[in-house]
Design a protein around this motif. Structure first.
Motif, PDB file in Angstrom:
ATOM      1  N   MET A   1      24.104  86.719  28.744  1.00  0.00           N
ATOM      2  CA  MET A   1      25.463  87.246  28.714  1.00  0.00           C
ATOM      3  C   MET A   1      26.367  86.480  27.744  1.00  0.00           C
ATOM      4  O   MET A   1      27.565  86.734  27.672  1.00  0.00           O
ATOM      5  CB  MET A   1      26.063  87.192  30.126  1.00  0.00           C
ATOM      6  N   GLY A   2      25.782  85.512  27.037  1.00  0.00           N
ATOM      7  CA  GLY A   2      26.556  84.739  26.072  1.00  0.00           C
ATOM      8  C   GLY A   2      27.405  83.659  26.705  1.00  0.00           C
ATOM      9  O   GLY A   2      28.401  83.216  26.114  1.00  0.00           O
ATOM     10  N   ILE A   3      27.021  83.211  27.881  1.00  0.00           N
ATOM     11  CA  ILE A   3      27.781  82.184  28.604  1.00  0.00           C
ATOM     12  C   ILE A   3      27.019  80.860  28.550  1.00  0.00           C
ATOM     13  O   ILE A   3      25.833  80.816  28.863  1.00  0.00           O
ATOM     14  CB  ILE A   3      27.993  82.585  30.077  1.00  0.00           C
TER      15      ILE A   3
ATOM     16  N   MET B   1      43.068  95.769  37.655  1.00  0.00           N
ATOM     17  CA  MET B   1      42.717  94.358  37.742  1.00  0.00           C
ATOM     18  C   MET B   1      41.902  93.963  36.506  1.00  0.00           C
ATOM     19  O   MET B   1      40.961  94.630  36.117  1.00  0.00           O
ATOM     20  CB  MET B   1      41.892  94.100  39.004  1.00  0.00           C
ATOM     21  N   ILE B   2      42.265  92.833  35.871  1.00  0.00           N
ATOM     22  CA  ILE B   2      41.572  92.360  34.677  1.00  0.00           C
ATOM     23  C   ILE B   2      40.325  91.581  35.093  1.00  0.00           C
ATOM     24  O   ILE B   2      40.382  90.690  35.935  1.00  0.00           O
ATOM     25  CB  ILE B   2      42.491  91.446  33.835  1.00  0.00           C
ATOM     26  N   ARG B   3      39.195  91.943  34.511  1.00  0.00           N
ATOM     27  CA  ARG B   3      37.963  91.248  34.821  1.00  0.00           C
ATOM     28  C   ARG B   3      37.757  90.112  33.826  1.00  0.00           C
ATOM     29  O   ARG B   3      37.848  90.305  32.624  1.00  0.00           O
ATOM     30  CB  ARG B   3      36.779  92.218  34.779  1.00  0.00           C
ATOM     31  N   LYS B   4      37.455  88.931  34.344  1.00  0.00           N
ATOM     32  CA  LYS B   4      37.303  87.764  33.490  1.00  0.00           C
ATOM     33  C   LYS B   4      35.929  87.718  32.841  1.00  0.00           C
ATOM     34  O   LYS B   4      34.942  88.102  33.440  1.00  0.00           O
ATOM     35  CB  LYS B   4      37.518  86.487  34.308  1.00  0.00           C
ATOM     36  N   LYS B   5      35.881  87.239  31.631  1.00  0.00           N
ATOM     37  CA  LYS B   5      34.615  86.948  30.963  1.00  0.00           C
ATOM     38  C   LYS B   5      34.595  85.446  30.711  1.00  0.00           C
ATOM     39  O   LYS B   5      35.443  84.916  29.993  1.00  0.00           O
ATOM     40  CB  LYS B   5      34.499  87.715  29.640  1.00  0.00           C
ATOM     41  N   TYR B   6      33.662  84.763  31.332  1.00  0.00           N
ATOM     42  CA  TYR B   6      33.591  83.319  31.195  1.00  0.00           C
ATOM     43  C   TYR B   6      32.836  82.926  29.935  1.00  0.00           C
ATOM     44  O   TYR B   6      31.905  83.623  29.508  1.00  0.00           O
ATOM     45  CB  TYR B   6      32.881  82.709  32.407  1.00  0.00           C
TER      46      TYR B   6
END
Length: 270
Positions: free
Chosen positions: A28-30, A1-6
């Motif tokens: 986290m750079g979001i 499963m691909i984990r999303k980075k927002y």
């Protein structure tokens, strides 16, 4: 499963709750979009966010509980996900469903999980089915003050009238006698309706001088589970926690070892 980075999220909350989320997201750079009502136009969370949007008048049910308006702002600002914090819409299954229609992620449980756990009546019923001890009481919605009086007498005073939705002490009233029921039911119902858009009330036995100890667990949909240990929340004033202490000084080392070993075993099974 691909984990999303927002890259951008909307924080659907206010005050310190929103500030904590924004601080962590920035680490986290979001980037973050905050929302605010008339009363919060100059609040800290508005200034800390990268973008801010007005969502309505001061009453929460016209702003922070306005699903349609928050979804509209999320779409307009290009937010990829919404973090609800806690309270407000965090335990409303209609919120993640509404966001899903716009292809926006909800940072929290699935709507199906919320449906079971957010309502205290259904949550207690599921816990009881699983063999978990629960506070004695009426496992259903109280229809009116007259119904509340009948149920309270069957349970035995003192009793606690509690909002089925939400938390934080909202919609809760301790009742020591039948003559207090009508006023307590009316005020609890009204407060619950204003706070959670759900005036449903249930009744359970009021436990005097209890120990309120929470064991907090965080899990995600990828199978990661973290136990944060126990938290002592027993010191209260007017049904509001005023001191939280971790670890709890009332839990023995033996009990902590049982707790830890049970958690470790569960994690191995998963």
């Amino acid at each position: 499963m691909i984990r999303k980075k927002y890259s951008k999220i909307l924080v659907a909350n206010r005050g310190e709750i929103a500030c904590r989320i924004i601080k962590t997201a920035h680490k986290m750079g979001i980037s973050c979009v905050s929302v605010y009502s008339d009363a919060d136009a100059n609040s800290v969370h508005v200034k800390q966010a990268d973008e801010s949007r007005h969502i309505g008048p001061s009453p929460a049910y016209l702003s922070y509980l306005n699903i349609e308006k928050i979804c509209e702002v999320a779409v307009e600002t290009g937010a990829e996900a919404v973090h609800p914090g806690y309270g407000f819409l965090a335990e409303n299954p209609d919120f993640p469903r509404a966001l899903e229609k716009h292809n926006i992620d909800f940072i929290g449980p699935s709507a199906e999980t919320i449906e079971v756990t957010a309502n205290k009546i259904t949550a207690k019923e599921e816990a009881r089915k699983a063999g978990v001890n629960v506070v004695p009481g009426y496992m259903g919605k109280i229809e009116d003050a007259a119904h509340a009086a009948i149920v309270a007498e069957e349970i035995g005073f003192p009793v606690m009238l509690k909002a089925a939705s939400g938390g934080g002490g909202k919609g809760m009233r301790i009742v020591y006698s039948k003559k207090e029921i009508e006023l307590a039911f009316t005020s609890a119902t009204n407060e619950a309706e204003k706070s959670f858009k759900d005036g449903s009330i249930f009744i359970e036995k009021y436990i005097e001088l209890p120990r309120h100890i929470e064991i907090q667990i965080i899990a995600d949909k990828y199978g990661n589970i973290v136990c944060l240990g126990e938290r002592e929340c027993s010191v209260q004033r007017n049904n509001q926690k005023i001191i939280e202490e971790t670890p709890s000084p009332f839990i023995s080392e033996e009990a902590k070892n049982i707790e830890t070993s049970s958690y470790t075993q569960e994690k191995r099974i998963l």
